[in-house]
Write a protein that holds these residues in place. Sequence first.
Motif, PDB file in Angstrom:
ATOM      1  N   HIS A  85      36.766  39.905  37.916  1.00  0.00           N
ATOM      2  CA  HIS A  85      36.789  38.805  38.874  1.00  0.00           C
ATOM      3  C   HIS A  85      37.728  39.162  40.022  1.00  0.00           C
ATOM      4  O   HIS A  85      38.744  39.815  39.819  1.00  0.00           O
ATOM      5  N   ASP A  86      37.392  38.710  41.220  1.00  0.00           N
ATOM      6  CA  ASP A  86      38.218  38.926  42.409  1.00  0.00           C
ATOM      7  C   ASP A  86      38.655  37.565  42.932  1.00  0.00           C
ATOM      8  O   ASP A  86      37.821  36.711  43.222  1.00  0.00           O
ATOM      9  N   SER A 101      46.549  43.671  41.590  1.00  0.00           N
ATOM     10  CA  SER A 101      45.969  43.816  42.905  1.00  0.00           C
ATOM     11  C   SER A 101      45.322  45.177  43.039  1.00  0.00           C
ATOM     12  O   SER A 101      44.612  45.475  43.932  1.00  0.00           O
ATOM     13  N   ASP A 139      40.980  36.451  45.898  1.00  0.00           N
ATOM     14  CA  ASP A 139      41.809  36.667  47.086  1.00  0.00           C
ATOM     15  C   ASP A 139      42.690  37.917  46.957  1.00  0.00           C
ATOM     16  O   ASP A 139      43.902  37.868  47.167  1.00  0.00           O
ATOM     17  N   GLY A 140      42.102  39.034  46.611  1.00  0.00           N
ATOM     18  CA  GLY A 140      42.846  40.289  46.526  1.00  0.00           C
ATOM     19  C   GLY A 140      43.429  40.589  45.160  1.00  0.00           C
ATOM     20  O   GLY A 140      43.883  41.697  44.913  1.00  0.00           O
ATOM     21  N   GLU A 141      43.465  39.628  44.266  1.00  0.00           N
ATOM     22  CA  GLU A 141      43.892  39.852  42.894  1.00  0.00           C
ATOM     23  C   GLU A 141      42.632  40.050  42.050  1.00  0.00           C
ATOM     24  O   GLU A 141      41.609  39.414  42.289  1.00  0.00           O
ATOM     25  N   HIS A 142      42.718  40.932  41.094  1.00  0.00           N
ATOM     26  CA  HIS A 142      41.567  41.216  40.247  1.00  0.00           C
ATOM     27  C   HIS A 142      41.927  40.932  38.798  1.00  0.00           C
ATOM     28  O   HIS A 142      43.055  41.166  38.376  1.00  0.00           O
TER      29      HIS A 142
END
Length: 68
Positions: free
Chosen positions: A6-7, A68, A9-12
């Motif tokens: 899952h993404d 990230s 806002d730049g975090e995965h």
Amino acid sequence: MTIHLHDFDGEHSLTWDVGGLAADAAVVAAGHEPNGYFWEGLVRFASPNIVEHVDFDSKAGMFCAVGS
């Protein structure tokens, strides 16, 4: 096993549900419980350099790594 990525806002987030995996019998035979905490510990042991770059939020029924 289904791996989810899952993404946010730049975090995965990388997750998978544990239990019913092909490796479960071997994990139990080695004296461990094949839960999310086991898989987190395996990642920490096998690849300690990853620990510097991700956070873990594993549960009994799920492995979860976030970064990230």
